[in-house]
Design a protein around this motif. Structure first.
Motif, short mmCIF file in Angstrom:
data_model
loop_
_atom_site.label_atom_id
_atom_site.label_comp_id
_atom_site.label_asym_id
_atom_site.label_seq_id
_atom_site.Cartn_x
_atom_site.Cartn_y
_atom_site.Cartn_z
N ILE A 20 21.81 4.18 20.44
CA ILE A 20 20.86 3.99 21.55
C ILE A 20 20.18 5.31 21.89
N GLU A 21 20.96 6.38 21.96
CA GLU A 21 20.37 7.69 22.28
C GLU A 21 19.36 8.11 21.22
N SER A 22 19.66 7.85 19.98
CA SER A 22 18.73 8.16 18.89
C SER A 22 17.44 7.36 19.04
N ASN A 23 17.57 6.09 19.38
CA ASN A 23 16.38 5.25 19.59
C ASN A 23 15.54 5.75 20.75
N ILE A 24 16.18 6.14 21.83
CA ILE A 24 15.46 6.66 23.00
C ILE A 24 14.67 7.90 22.60
N GLN A 25 15.32 8.83 21.91
CA GLN A 25 14.65 10.06 21.50
C GLN A 25 13.47 9.77 20.58
N SER A 26 13.67 8.88 19.63
CA SER A 26 12.61 8.53 18.69
C SER A 26 11.41 7.91 19.42
N LEU A 27 11.70 6.94 20.29
CA LEU A 27 10.62 6.29 21.02
C LEU A 27 9.93 7.26 21.98
N LEU A 28 10.70 8.14 22.59
CA LEU A 28 10.12 9.12 23.52
C LEU A 28 9.17 10.06 22.79
N ILE A 29 9.58 10.52 21.64
CA ILE A 29 8.72 11.42 20.85
C ILE A 29 7.44 10.69 20.44
N ASP A 30 7.59 9.44 19.98
CA ASP A 30 6.41 8.66 19.58
C ASP A 30 5.46 8.45 20.76
N LYS A 31 6.01 8.04 21.90
CA LYS A 31 5.18 7.78 23.09
C LYS A 31 4.52 9.06 23.57
N ALA A 32 5.26 10.15 23.60
CA ALA A 32 4.69 11.42 24.06
C ALA A 32 3.50 11.83 23.21
N SER A 33 3.63 11.66 21.89
CA SER A 33 2.51 12.04 21.02
C SER A 33 1.33 11.09 21.21
N GLU A 34 1.61 9.80 21.48
CA GLU A 34 0.53 8.85 21.75
C GLU A 34 -0.24 9.26 23.01
N TYR A 35 0.51 9.56 24.07
CA TYR A 35 -0.14 9.99 25.32
C TYR A 35 -0.94 11.27 25.11
N ASP A 36 -0.37 12.22 24.38
CA ASP A 36 -1.08 13.48 24.13
C ASP A 36 -2.36 13.24 23.35
N THR A 37 -2.31 12.35 22.35
CA THR A 37 -3.51 12.04 21.57
C THR A 37 -4.57 11.38 22.43
N ILE A 38 -4.18 10.42 23.26
CA ILE A 38 -5.15 9.75 24.14
C ILE A 38 -5.75 10.76 25.11
N HIS A 49 -14.36 8.99 36.77
CA HIS A 49 -13.58 7.91 36.15
C HIS A 49 -12.67 8.46 35.05
N ALA A 50 -13.19 9.37 34.27
CA ALA A 50 -12.39 9.98 33.20
C ALA A 50 -11.23 10.78 33.81
N ASP A 51 -11.51 11.49 34.90
CA ASP A 51 -10.45 12.25 35.58
C ASP A 51 -9.36 11.31 36.09
N ALA A 52 -9.77 10.18 36.64
CA ALA A 52 -8.81 9.21 37.16
C ALA A 52 -7.95 8.62 36.03
N VAL A 53 -8.58 8.33 34.91
CA VAL A 53 -7.84 7.79 33.77
C VAL A 53 -6.86 8.82 33.23
N ARG A 54 -7.31 10.07 33.13
CA ARG A 54 -6.41 11.13 32.68
C ARG A 54 -5.22 11.28 33.61
N GLU A 55 -5.45 11.24 34.90
CA GLU A 55 -4.35 11.33 35.87
C GLU A 55 -3.38 10.16 35.72
N GLN A 56 -3.93 8.97 35.52
CA GLN A 56 -3.08 7.79 35.32
C GLN A 56 -2.25 7.93 34.06
N LEU A 57 -2.85 8.41 32.99
CA LEU A 57 -2.11 8.61 31.73
C LEU A 57 -1.01 9.65 31.90
#
Length: 100
Positions: A20-38, A49-57
């Motif tokens: 479970i811990e391995s899965n959490i780390q893997s998913l966290l890394i994937d999600k973090a990179s997705e957010y950073d890319t967006i 509007h762009a500022d608001a979206v960035r803050e929400q992300l």
């Protein structure tokens, strides 16, 4: 009540917690990179509007990190409980089964 073996098995707990811990780390890394890319792609736009979206992300990214931390702490609690149960079973076995 059915007659089933409810003996605690430490190895199973450790294995599952590790998975479970391995899965959490893997998913966290994937999600973090997705957010950073967006966020990186969104940095081109410069309007309210762009500022608001960035803050929400950023807020969502923080929430994901907070949830991951919560689950990791929960897993640590499960491991601590597992250790305590193991100690109790060992002590009980020495004192009550093998005669001390």
């Amino acid at each position: 009540m059915p007659d089933i073996n409810i003996k605690y098995e430490k190895g199973i707990v450790e294995q599952k917690v590790s998975e479970i811990e391995s899965n959490i780390q893997s998913l966290l890394i994937d999600k973090a990179s997705e957010y950073d890319t967006i966020l990186e792609n969104f940095s081109v736009s410069d309007c309210s509007h762009a500022d608001a979206v960035r803050e929400q992300l950023r807020a969502e990214k923080d929430a994901v990190n907070t949830l991951a931390t919560f689950y990791q702490k929960t897993l640590m609690m499960i491991m601590a409980a597992s250790h305590d149960v193991d100690m109790v079973e060992e002590h009980y076995g020495k004192e009550h089964v093998s005669g001390g």
